[in-house]
Motif scaffolding. Structure first.
Motif, PDB file in Angstrom:
ATOM      1  N   GLY A   1       0.725  -1.317   0.087  1.00  0.00           N
ATOM      2  CA  GLY A   1       0.055  -0.021  -0.127  1.00  0.00           C
ATOM      3  C   GLY A   1       0.761   1.186   0.220  1.00  0.00           C
ATOM      4  N   VAL A   2       1.910   1.261   0.747  1.00  0.00           N
ATOM      5  CA  VAL A   2       2.766   2.340   0.788  1.00  0.00           C
ATOM      6  C   VAL A   2       3.373   2.659  -0.533  1.00  0.00           C
ATOM      7  N   LEU A   3       3.856   1.429  -1.200  1.00  0.00           N
ATOM      8  CA  LEU A   3       4.372   1.669  -2.398  1.00  0.00           C
ATOM      9  C   LEU A   3       3.719   2.241  -3.325  1.00  0.00           C
ATOM     10  N   VAL A   4       2.414   1.764  -3.454  1.00  0.00           N
ATOM     11  CA  VAL A   4       1.410   2.151  -4.486  1.00  0.00           C
ATOM     12  C   VAL A   4       1.187   3.759  -3.935  1.00  0.00           C
ATOM     13  N   LEU A   5       1.048   4.112  -2.978  1.00  0.00           N
ATOM     14  CA  LEU A   5       0.691   5.682  -2.643  1.00  0.00           C
ATOM     15  C   LEU A   5       2.091   6.597  -3.070  1.00  0.00           C
ATOM     16  N   LEU A   6       3.203   5.850  -2.912  1.00  0.00           N
ATOM     17  CA  LEU A   6       4.362   6.757  -3.481  1.00  0.00           C
ATOM     18  C   LEU A   6       4.091   6.775  -4.942  1.00  0.00           C
ATOM     19  N   ILE A   7       3.810   5.846  -5.689  1.00  0.00           N
ATOM     20  CA  ILE A   7       3.845   5.837  -7.016  1.00  0.00           C
ATOM     21  C   ILE A   7       2.816   6.844  -7.449  1.00  0.00           C
TER      22      ILE A   7
END
Length: 348
Positions: free
Chosen positions: A34-40
């Motif tokens: 989830g954090v990776l998707v948010l950063l992207i």
């Protein structure tokens, strides 16, 4: 600073994703993903926003030449390093500032640029360090430059391109990335590095620390007797290859058969080395036993080799012969020297 924080968060998110997969922990996996998707998504929105905002147009201004130095001279265009005091127009609402630039100037035009002189420059208000000398200004700006007087700005107003120190920021970002990943691994180190195998102390002890073995071989064919010269040693080498060691606890040799026994747990001092025996002398001991111990018609013979009794005493060789009269034997040492005899009918 923002780049450092983003790098640390990215490293932690990637590590959480990997740890979640390894440990099969769904909450950790979902959190990292989830954090990776948010950063992207944030990066995509930031790129789209910056793409919509057109950079401000470059502007023309006057600049005082504080210093200049040519760094080459092999071509018509000479690289020159300038130190300038740029005086932005009143519409920028910015005071004069210093900047260092490098620009190629035609060799013919270099005399027109001198310390204390005024040049026409082009700069970007959003990137004040991006300054370029206008080598062919318009007549109006040329007249302004000829009559202008620009005071030197203090050294404290020097601006520079932040990308010039981009290498240091990249290194700092990499350190933050690794630190974030290490932090997540540290939190789950107990589960990651704990083996599922029971401790060695809880394993049942081995039923036996030693390996006992025994094997034998029978020779056949022409001149198949082991009394044939060289046949005993060749057979001993064959048995050594079969059991995988030269150290045995007993050797038995008969006319057509040789056998060995052993225990791998015993030290070499309590064993017999297969290749240390004088096999070439053993047939002579057999002949001596058959002819000198009172057995007139020997029916069989046997050689038994056992380890010595310690104290530097080598293996003991015993030759036994049997016939209608009974059994007799003689003992010898590892060199083939006879140490004891027992003829037919003798005891002890």
């Amino acid at each position: 600073m923002r780049l450092t924080v983003l790098s640390g968060v990215t490293g932690a998110a990637v590590a959480a994703l990997v740890v979640g997969v390894i440990l099969e922990r769904v909450p950790v996996l979902v959190s990292g993903g989830g954090v990776l998707v948010l950063l992207i998504l944030l990066a995509a929105l930031g790129g789209r926003r910056s793409g919509r905002e057109a950079p401000p147009a470059a502007r023309i201004a006057l600049a005082r030449i504080e210093d200049l130095r040519a760094t080459g001279g092999e071509t018509a265009d000479v690289p020159v390093k300038f130190r300038l005091t740029v005086a932005p127009g009143p519409e920028d609402g910015r005071s004069a500032y210093r900047v260092k630039i490098s620009q190629s100037i035609n060799l013919v035009d270099i005399p027109a640029y001198r310390p204390g002189g005024v040049a026409v420059v082009e700069y970007r208000p959003d990137q004040p360090w991006d300054v370029r000398i206008v080598t062919r200004p318009t007549p109006e700006w040329s007249r302004r430059a000829e009559g202008a007087q620009i005071d030197s700005a203090p050294e404290s107003t020097l601006v520079s391109d932040p990308d010039a120190v981009g290498g240091a920021w990249c290194l700092l970002g990499l350190v933050a990335l690794l630190a974030g990943a290490a932090l997540v691994v540290l939190v789950f180190r107990g589960e990651l590095f704990t083996s599922d195998d029971p401790p060695a102390a809880s394993k049942p002890p081995s039923s036996s620390a030693s390996r006992t073995f025994s094997t034998s071989t029978t020779v056949s064919g022409p001149s198949s007797s082991l009394l044939t010269f060289g046949r005993m040693r060749a057979t001993a080498m064959e048995l050594e290859t079969r059991v995988g060691t030269a150290y045995v606890t007993a050797i038995t040799i008969e006319d057509h058969r040789m056998a060995v026994r052993g225990d791998s747990a015993l030290p070499p001092a309590e064993t017999v080395h297969l290749q240390s025996l004088p096999y070439e002398l053993l047939p002579g001991l057999v002949r001596e036993a058959r002819t000198t111990l009172g057995v007139r018609d020997p029916e069989s013979w046997r050689i038994d080799v056992t380890p010595g009794t310690g104290g530097g005493v080598g293996p003991r060789v015993r030759v036994t012969v049997s016939g209608t009269e009974g059994t007799a034997r003689l003992d010898a040492d590892a060199t083939g020297r006879v140490t004891d005899r027992r003829a037919v009918g003798e005891t002890g």
